[in-house]
Design an enzyme around this catalytic site. Structure first.
Site, PDB file in Angstrom:
ATOM      1  N   SER A   1       0.862  -1.179   0.000  1.00 56.54           N
ATOM      2  CA  SER A   1       0.000   0.000   0.000  1.00 56.54           C
ATOM      3  C   SER A   1       0.899   1.229   0.000  1.00 56.54           C
ATOM      4  O   SER A   1       1.738   1.393   0.886  1.00 56.54           O
ATOM      5  CB  SER A   1      -0.870  -0.032   1.256  1.00 56.54           C
ATOM      6  OG  SER A   1      -1.651   1.135   1.338  1.00 56.54           O
TER       7      SER A   1
ATOM      8  N   LYS B   1      -1.297  -0.946  -4.267  1.00 56.78           N
ATOM      9  CA  LYS B   1      -2.465  -0.160  -3.840  1.00 56.78           C
ATOM     10  C   LYS B   1      -2.038   1.286  -3.680  1.00 56.78           C
ATOM     11  O   LYS B   1      -1.043   1.583  -3.020  1.00 56.78           O
ATOM     12  CB  LYS B   1      -2.992  -0.731  -2.521  1.00 56.78           C
ATOM     13  CG  LYS B   1      -3.938   0.178  -1.756  1.00 56.78           C
ATOM     14  CD  LYS B   1      -4.682  -0.611  -0.689  1.00 56.78           C
ATOM     15  CE  LYS B   1      -4.875   0.194   0.572  1.00 56.78           C
ATOM     16  NZ  LYS B   1      -5.552  -0.593   1.624  1.00 56.78           N
TER      17      LYS B   1
ATOM     18  N   LYS C   1      -3.169   5.261  -2.678  1.00 53.60           N
ATOM     19  CA  LYS C   1      -4.145   6.094  -1.981  1.00 53.60           C
ATOM     20  C   LYS C   1      -4.578   7.220  -2.910  1.00 53.60           C
ATOM     21  O   LYS C   1      -3.728   7.825  -3.592  1.00 53.60           O
ATOM     22  CB  LYS C   1      -3.499   6.683  -0.721  1.00 53.60           C
ATOM     23  CG  LYS C   1      -3.173   5.621   0.323  1.00 53.60           C
ATOM     24  CD  LYS C   1      -4.442   5.119   0.961  1.00 53.60           C
ATOM     25  CE  LYS C   1      -4.174   4.074   2.010  1.00 53.60           C
ATOM     26  NZ  LYS C   1      -5.400   3.604   2.667  1.00 53.60           N
TER      27      LYS C   1
ATOM     28  N   ASP D   1      -7.353   3.226  -3.103  1.00 52.88           N
ATOM     29  CA  ASP D   1      -8.072   3.299  -1.820  1.00 52.88           C
ATOM     30  C   ASP D   1      -8.341   4.769  -1.506  1.00 52.88           C
ATOM     31  O   ASP D   1      -7.417   5.567  -1.378  1.00 52.88           O
ATOM     32  CB  ASP D   1      -7.218   2.669  -0.712  1.00 52.88           C
ATOM     33  CG  ASP D   1      -7.945   2.611   0.625  1.00 52.88           C
ATOM     34  OD1 ASP D   1      -9.119   3.033   0.706  1.00 52.88           O
ATOM     35  OD2 ASP D   1      -7.329   2.134   1.606  1.00 52.88           O
TER      36      ASP D   1
ATOM     37  N   GLU E   1     -11.256   0.905  -3.304  1.00 52.76           N
ATOM     38  CA  GLU E   1     -11.558   0.603  -1.905  1.00 52.76           C
ATOM     39  C   GLU E   1     -12.197   1.814  -1.226  1.00 52.76           C
ATOM     40  O   GLU E   1     -11.707   2.934  -1.342  1.00 52.76           O
ATOM     41  CB  GLU E   1     -10.236   0.234  -1.208  1.00 52.76           C
ATOM     42  CG  GLU E   1     -10.381  -0.243   0.219  1.00 52.76           C
ATOM     43  CD  GLU E   1      -9.026  -0.646   0.825  1.00 52.76           C
ATOM     44  OE1 GLU E   1      -8.043  -0.834   0.067  1.00 52.76           O
ATOM     45  OE2 GLU E   1      -8.949  -0.754   2.063  1.00 52.76           O
TER      46      GLU E   1
ATOM     47  N   ASP F   1     -13.936  -1.444   3.142  1.00 51.40           N
ATOM     48  CA  ASP F   1     -13.004  -1.526   4.274  1.00 51.40           C
ATOM     49  C   ASP F   1     -13.723  -0.948   5.499  1.00 51.40           C
ATOM     50  O   ASP F   1     -14.398  -1.676   6.236  1.00 51.40           O
ATOM     51  CB  ASP F   1     -11.721  -0.740   3.907  1.00 51.40           C
ATOM     52  CG  ASP F   1     -10.703  -0.616   5.035  1.00 51.40           C
ATOM     53  OD1 ASP F   1     -10.984  -1.070   6.157  1.00 51.40           O
ATOM     54  OD2 ASP F   1      -9.606  -0.049   4.820  1.00 51.40           O
TER      55      ASP F   1
ATOM     56  N   LYS G   1      -9.929  -6.670   8.058  1.00 51.33           N
ATOM     57  CA  LYS G   1      -8.893  -6.244   9.018  1.00 51.33           C
ATOM     58  C   LYS G   1      -9.313  -6.776  10.375  1.00 51.33           C
ATOM     59  O   LYS G   1     -10.439  -6.516  10.826  1.00 51.33           O
ATOM     60  CB  LYS G   1      -8.808  -4.719   9.093  1.00 51.33           C
ATOM     61  CG  LYS G   1      -8.125  -4.064   7.897  1.00 51.33           C
ATOM     62  CD  LYS G   1      -7.994  -2.571   8.095  1.00 51.33           C
ATOM     63  CE  LYS G   1      -7.385  -1.924   6.845  1.00 51.33           C
ATOM     64  NZ  LYS G   1      -7.493  -0.470   6.856  1.00 51.33           N
TER      65      LYS G   1
ATOM     66  N   GLY H   1      -4.125  -3.918   6.162  1.00 53.80           N
ATOM     67  CA  GLY H   1      -3.078  -3.636   7.140  1.00 53.80           C
ATOM     68  C   GLY H   1      -3.367  -2.344   7.872  1.00 53.80           C
ATOM     69  O   GLY H   1      -4.131  -1.497   7.388  1.00 53.80           O
TER      70      GLY H   1
END
Ligand SMILES: O=C(O)CCC(=O)C1=CC=C[C@@H](O)[C@@H]1C(=O)O
Ligand SMILES: [Mg+2]
Length: 369
Positions: A136, A162, A164, A189, A214, A239, A263, A291
């Site tokens: 990520s 991944k 952001k 995400d 996400e 998430d 998670k 994570g």
């Protein structure tokens, strides 16, 4: 499974690189390591994953401490258990506060596996010997800097990337990334940075062939996510919105997502995580393990969970060295070519690096049973 003593240890560790998301930047991680000790000298370890501020979900380090000390630890002190699955039942009268619950339940699961002389993965019913992992990558200072970090991660062999995103750091950045990495498995995400006003904008992400997007919409929403999923091809992964098996069932029935990020902390522990996994297996919903910038102890729990069969997509469990100069376990978690070998020694399967643990410890409290 008699517990004789529980240690609550507050740590502060400094991330190698600041991690920036749509909600802010994290540089220093404060958290708790829980340690459940039995009469035979077995030690089970867990980790709290809440951040210092309530910007991912409402829990914080301070609320974790309050809820563990004033409500959850007294419940453990006054009840006998035969199996770690009973912890979440005992905690049920306490509403929410899933990360606090998971921090304690994790130590009980590790203790249980060590008492049985089996790995935590085996105790959970997982049988993968190795797991595939992705990485990520936070928001960077420039697109060039981002391309550089992605190149290093692709080079290191991570199985998916991944990124952001947030309004103003999304479509154009991803187009640029796509042109540099046409065949790489990429996902985005948003950490709930968009609203339903942005649906037309989010539709444009379809051209990028992302594996998934996400949590684009609100942290507590599953209704507008269903409306969005109905008009975009890119699979939505939830998430923040998923705290339980019940949330998973409702999201599935509404069509709010096609993928779930599990998670352990967000869902209140390994027992609930397993239930969500089992539901997703039955309904053919791919899952992966998220994570929370964990130390090696939380990371080891994530690895054990990922050995369950429906974790068919690479998760966010990168190697220790991606986050820390020095981790509190030995050996550290190593991801080679995007693969982590699952340890088979009892419990979490990693030893505690006691010197490192002490170095990062602010204080320890002992609770007698
Ligand atoms: O590498 C990791 O541990 C995952 C990092 C990561 O993506 C996240 C960590 C913490 C909060 C969020 O920003 C986020 C996530 O939403 O998955
Ligand atoms: Mg997320």
């Amino acid at each position: 499974m008699s517990i004789k003593q529980l240690k609550l240890r507050k740590l502060i560790m400094n991330l190698k690189h600041p991690f920036t998301t749509s909600f802010g930047t994290i540089q220093e991680k404060e958290f708790f390591i829980t340690e459940a000790i039995d009469v035979d000298g077995n030690h089970g370890f867990g980790e709290s994953v809440a951040f210092s501020s309530p910007w991912y979900t409402e829990e914080t380090v301070a609320t974790n401490q309050h809820v563990m000390e004033d409500f959850l630890i007294p419940i453990l002190q006054t009840n006998k258990m035969n199996h770690p699955d009973e912890v979440s039942k005992l905690f049920k009268p306490i509403k929410g506060n899933n990360m606090a619950k998971a921090a304690l339940e994790g130590a009980v699961w590790d203790l249980y596996a060590k008492q049985k002389g089996i790995s935590l993965a085996e105790a959970l019913g997982g049988d993968k010997k190795q797991i595939d992992v992705g990485i990520s990558i936070g928001i960077q200072s420039s697109v060039e800097a981002l391309i550089e970090v992605i190149s290093q991660s692709v080079e290191a062999g991570y199985k998916r990337i991944k990124l952001k995103i947030k309004p103003g750091w999304d479509l154009e950045v991803l187009q640029e990334v796509r042109s540099h990495f046409p065949d790489t498995l990429i996902m985005a995400d948003a950490n709930s940075a968009y609203t339903r006003e942005d649906i037309d904008h989010l539709k444009k992400l379809d051209e990028l062939h992302l594996m998934m997007i996400e949590q684009p919409l609100a942290h507590d929403d599953i209704v507008d996510h269903a409306k969005l999923q109905a008009v975009i091809h890119t699979p939505i992964c939830l998430d923040e919105s998923i705290h339980s098996l019940e949330d998973t069932r409702k999201a599935f029935e509404l069509g709010s997502c096609k993928i779930i990020n599990i998670k352990i902390g967000r869902v209140g522990g390994l027992t609930e995580a397993k239930k969500i996994h089992d539901f997703c297996l039955e309904h053919d919903i791919p899952v992966w393990c998220g994570g929370m910038l964990e130390s090696g102890i939380g990371r080891a729990h994530n690895i054990a969970l990922t050995t369950l069969p429906q974790f068919i997509l690479p998760g966010d469990t990168a190697g220790s060295a991606n986050y820390w100069e020095k981790d509190i376990i030995q050996p550290e978690v190593i991801a080679e070519n995007g693969v982590i070998h699952v340890p088979d020694s009892p419990g979490i399967g990693y030893e505690i690096n006691k010197d490192a643990l002490d170095e990062f410890t602010e204080w320890v409290k002992v609770f007698k049973f």
